[in-house]
Scaffold this motif. Structure first.
Motif, short mmCIF file in Angstrom:
data_model
loop_
_atom_site.label_atom_id
_atom_site.label_comp_id
_atom_site.label_asym_id
_atom_site.label_seq_id
_atom_site.Cartn_x
_atom_site.Cartn_y
_atom_site.Cartn_z
N UNK A 68 -9.48 -7.33 4.10
CA UNK A 68 -10.08 -6.85 5.34
C UNK A 68 -9.11 -6.00 6.17
N UNK A 69 -8.22 -5.27 5.49
CA UNK A 69 -7.40 -4.31 6.22
C UNK A 69 -8.29 -3.21 6.76
N UNK A 70 -8.06 -2.80 7.99
CA UNK A 70 -8.88 -1.76 8.58
C UNK A 70 -8.70 -0.44 7.83
N UNK A 71 -9.79 0.32 7.75
CA UNK A 71 -9.75 1.57 6.99
C UNK A 71 -8.76 2.56 7.60
N UNK A 72 -8.69 2.62 8.92
CA UNK A 72 -7.75 3.55 9.56
C UNK A 72 -6.30 3.18 9.20
N UNK A 73 -6.00 1.89 9.23
CA UNK A 73 -4.65 1.44 8.85
C UNK A 73 -4.36 1.77 7.39
N UNK A 74 -5.34 1.52 6.54
CA UNK A 74 -5.16 1.82 5.12
C UNK A 74 -4.90 3.31 4.91
N UNK B 293 0.84 -1.20 0.00
CA UNK B 293 0.00 0.00 0.00
C UNK B 293 0.87 1.25 0.00
N UNK B 294 1.95 1.25 0.78
CA UNK B 294 2.83 2.41 0.83
C UNK B 294 3.52 2.63 -0.52
N UNK B 295 3.94 1.55 -1.16
CA UNK B 295 4.70 1.65 -2.41
C UNK B 295 3.82 1.73 -3.64
N UNK C 134 -3.58 5.54 6.97
CA UNK C 134 -2.25 5.94 7.44
C UNK C 134 -1.16 5.50 6.46
N UNK C 135 -1.27 4.27 5.96
CA UNK C 135 -0.27 3.78 5.02
C UNK C 135 -0.36 4.52 3.68
N UNK C 136 -1.56 4.78 3.23
CA UNK C 136 -1.76 5.48 1.97
C UNK C 136 -1.21 6.90 2.05
N UNK C 137 -1.49 7.58 3.16
CA UNK C 137 -0.98 8.94 3.34
C UNK C 137 0.54 8.95 3.42
#
Length: 258
Positions: A177-183, A156-158, A185-188
């Motif tokens: 099923x990755x949590x939206x909050x985790x997604x 997601x980060x890359x 943070x990684x996306x940002x």
């Protein structure tokens, strides 16, 4: 002598035999990501996707104009790396604060990624089939739920790197099923790193990059009209060539002696 009656066909509600889907229904199901009847959520998501595509088509001919006059607005609307570099170049000559360039670019890159994450959570393999025709990418996405969580987080980060199908990665995150909050943070984090890199290059170029942008602005009308013409002419030319090929094939078959 006892006469055996043949077993009755499976019945549905009310004792009536279930009616199979007509061939036309089965054919168009290949082009939708959901299984069975569409729910309100399915229709809302599909409408949102079509809206994003439409917004991109509307903004495409406007990019040359906005690039020189409102580069910060353009980078927020599109998340385009060229707009981020141009905005940073204008920041170098004092036209905008650099922090605003980085903030707008990061927000522009991530503002709609949650929608792709949601489609993966809602449709799983169905949305992956819509996003890519690569069988290798589909097989890799199919193993999303089996990947180590750290591998998927790194992906997601890359995903912002050029050449990586970011939409497929984001859909995989939702499918797994990755949590939206985790997604988020990684996306940002990934968008911030890419925006910072491109903004740094644009800021270092300064006046030279601004001169190039202003040159593009001078010919913005020509560029926009060319983009619009290409969007109209290319599909028409493809249809015309396809029809001409079909007619020529039919004529050759008629002329060929049996």
């Amino acid at each position: 002598m006892t006469v055996r009656t043949p077993p009755s066909a499976p019945t549905g509600l009310g004792g009536a035999a279930p009616t199979p889907d007509p061939p036309t229904t089965r054919s168009w199901r290949r082009f939708v990501p959901w299984q069975g009847s569409a729910t309100r959520t399915d229709m809302a998501l599909m409408g949102a996707i079509l809206g994003v595509v439409a917004m991109g088509l509307v903004l495409r001919p406007l990019k040359p104009f906005l690039l020189a006059s409102h580069p910060v607005t353009l980078e927020f609307l599109t998340g385009d790396l060229t707009a981020i570099g141009a905005a940073a170049a204008f920041a170098r000559i004092g036209e905008a604060p650099l922090w605003l360039v980085v903030l707008a670019g990061t927000a522009g890159m991530v503002k709609l990624d949650w929608l792709t994450w949601w489609t993966g959570r809602q449709w799983g393999a169905g949305i992956v089939r819509m996003l890519t025709t690569s069988t290798r990418a589909q097989r890799f996405a199919g193993r999303a739920t089996q990947l180590h969580p750290n591998v998927l987080r790194a992906a997601v980060v890359l995903a912002v790197l050029p050449g990586i199908p970011s939409a497929v990665i984001y859909a995989m995150a939702g499918w797994a099923r990755m949590r939206l909050a985790t997604f988020f943070l990684l996306d940002i984090a990934g968008a911030l790193l890419m925006t910072g890199l491109v903004a740094g290059l644009g800021y270092g170029s300064g006046q030279r990059a601004v001169e190039v942008v202003l040159l593009v602005d001078r010919f913005a009308s020509v560029v926009s009209l060319t983009l619009i013409a290409a969007a109209v002419v290319i599909p028409w030319a493809r249809r015309w060539l396809r029809r001409a090929f079909v007619r020529r094939t039919e004529q050759s078959q008629v002329r060929t002696p049996q």
